[in-house]
Design an enzyme around this catalytic site. Sequence first.
Site, short mmCIF file in Angstrom:
data_model
loop_
_atom_site.label_atom_id
_atom_site.label_comp_id
_atom_site.label_asym_id
_atom_site.label_seq_id
_atom_site.Cartn_x
_atom_site.Cartn_y
_atom_site.Cartn_z
N CYS A 101 -26.45 -2.77 -8.51
CA CYS A 101 -27.98 -2.77 -8.38
C CYS A 101 -27.88 -3.15 -7.38
O CYS A 101 -28.82 -4.18 -6.44
CB CYS A 101 -27.90 -3.62 -8.74
SG CYS A 101 -28.38 -4.13 -11.07
N ARG A 126 0.92 -1.36 -0.03
CA ARG A 126 0.15 0.03 -0.08
C ARG A 126 0.99 1.41 0.00
O ARG A 126 0.38 2.24 -0.61
CB ARG A 126 -0.65 -0.14 1.17
CG ARG A 126 -1.98 1.42 0.53
CD ARG A 126 -2.30 0.83 2.26
NE ARG A 126 -3.03 -0.33 3.40
CZ ARG A 126 -4.52 -0.67 2.81
NH1 ARG A 126 -5.10 -0.07 2.46
NH2 ARG A 126 -4.75 -1.81 3.36
N1 LLP Z 1 3.42 -9.25 3.03
C1 LLP Z 1 1.90 -10.25 3.23
C2 LLP Z 1 2.31 -11.50 4.21
C3 LLP Z 1 0.72 -9.47 2.86
O1 LLP Z 1 -0.52 -10.67 3.07
C4 LLP Z 1 0.63 -8.14 2.35
C5 LLP Z 1 -0.96 -7.85 2.69
C6 LLP Z 1 1.42 -7.62 2.54
C7 LLP Z 1 2.75 -8.04 2.89
C8 LLP Z 1 1.33 -5.98 2.25
O2 LLP Z 1 1.29 -5.07 2.73
P1 LLP Z 1 0.26 -3.57 2.87
O3 LLP Z 1 1.65 -2.63 2.91
O4 LLP Z 1 -0.40 -3.49 1.04
O5 LLP Z 1 -0.29 -3.39 4.15
N2 LLP Z 1 -7.04 -5.57 0.49
C9 LLP Z 1 -6.65 -5.23 1.59
C10 LLP Z 1 -5.29 -5.77 2.21
C11 LLP Z 1 -5.42 -6.97 2.34
C12 LLP Z 1 -3.69 -6.77 2.65
C13 LLP Z 1 -2.80 -7.92 2.14
N3 LLP Z 1 -1.77 -8.48 2.42
C14 LLP Z 1 -7.57 -3.59 1.73
O6 LLP Z 1 -7.64 -3.12 0.96
O7 LLP Z 1 -6.87 -2.74 2.75
#
Ligand code: LLP
Length: 423
Positions: A352, A284
């Site tokens: 919808c 992110r």
């Molecule tokens: N490493 C692992 C093992 C992960 O499962 C994830 C995210 C990351 C790194 C990266 O995390 P970040 O830096 O993006 O926070 N769909 C959800 C977020 C799900 C994150 C899943 N894993 C949302 O839209 O908030």
Amino acid sequence: MSAIPLRLLPDNSTIGTDDSLSIGGVRVAELAAQYGTPLFVYDEEHLRARCRAAVNAFGAGNVVYATKAFICGAMARLAHEEGLLLDVATGGELHTVLHAGVPASSCVLHGNNKSLDELRMAIAAGIDHIVVDSFDEIDRIEKLHADGLPLVRVQLRITPGVHVHTHEFVSTGQDDSKFGFNLNNGDAHKAIARAQSSAALDLIGIHCHIGSNVFAVENFAEASKVMVDLFSTLNLPGLTLGGGLGVAYTENEEAPTIEQWAEVLQRATQSLPAGSKVSVEPGRSIVASAGVTVYTVGTVKPIDGIRTYISVDGGMSDNPRPVLYGSGYEVCDPARMSADRTDSARIVGKHCESGDILVDSAAVAPNVSVGDLLVMPVTGAYGYSMASNYNKVMRPAVVFVSDGESRLVVRRETYDDLVRLDL
Ligand code: LLP
């Protein structure tokens, strides 16, 4: 409300003398006219700047980009060019980055339920390492080794038993989790012993990821401490401390920078022996605020004494985050960037169901009209990557902008795409 703060927009956003928004030197209105809406627009230099900030802060070879946040061929190549490894959590993500020309030796395979086929594909392609998540997965890797595949480097995903302040659905480090080997019930030590004695696995480190969109740096400090204590007893080369750094989506949110995150992790790991390799896996924080979604307003429905509904030409199919996690966003009119946002409206999509809400109660410039464009900032992470074809809505196009030029990196789906799987 006053005009949207520029800090929510991509780095290279400017407001022209006609009060219109440009990103990467290209007017948003021009992009909408050229590529249609809804449209994902990414500021390419912003993406590169975040990759470089992470590499500067953690060291070359120690940053693994979590492709689940946003991936396509162009993004895979960009992250690779900037010296990041790529975290792929499925065979599909691995296929996408290999197809883009990124070698498997720059990829790390994740996932709590990797299939035998996914493991075979990754090992045969020469993956840098696999982050092993379960005893069943160890069985599968051993079977593949017995079938003739080479020894594979692995880290073990450890669940440190730490609670973080984020949405329950994206919190992953607590004992009650589907991910990893629990430290508190002894599974982690059993897995370490098993990996160390297995002829199929070359154990190169341990890993944790406590959750996503985490704003409290204390949470990272707490998890890192648990992991450092464990790591110090193991005599292994590598420790990965996950991703998870939050980003500000709305005016009232403030998130730590990549540099501030790095400082916390560096402090937590300073006691480790020289030569220990500490890695991170941001998703992110690399891509979220580099991207915006551009929509066209299709209907405006004021209901006296209740509220105004503004319907746009996308919705939960290009951004399910508000529905899934109650995530907040802001919007702005790219033709009136300095106008005070004195009206309030619910921004909804074209699907919808009443739950198809993008912003529950958005501040908007007065008298939004049919045909106006609306820009929703900070949609660069988990927007396109979680997009669907619900209601057979076609997924938007994605463009990268830089230095006054735009380039289409993912084309818009067509009606034919929607029926390509039908037999
Ligand atoms: N490493 C692992 C093992 C992960 O499962 C994830 C995210 C990351 C790194 C990266 O995390 P970040 O830096 O993006 O926070 N769909 C959800 C977020 C799900 C994150 C899943 N894993 C949302 O839209 O908030």
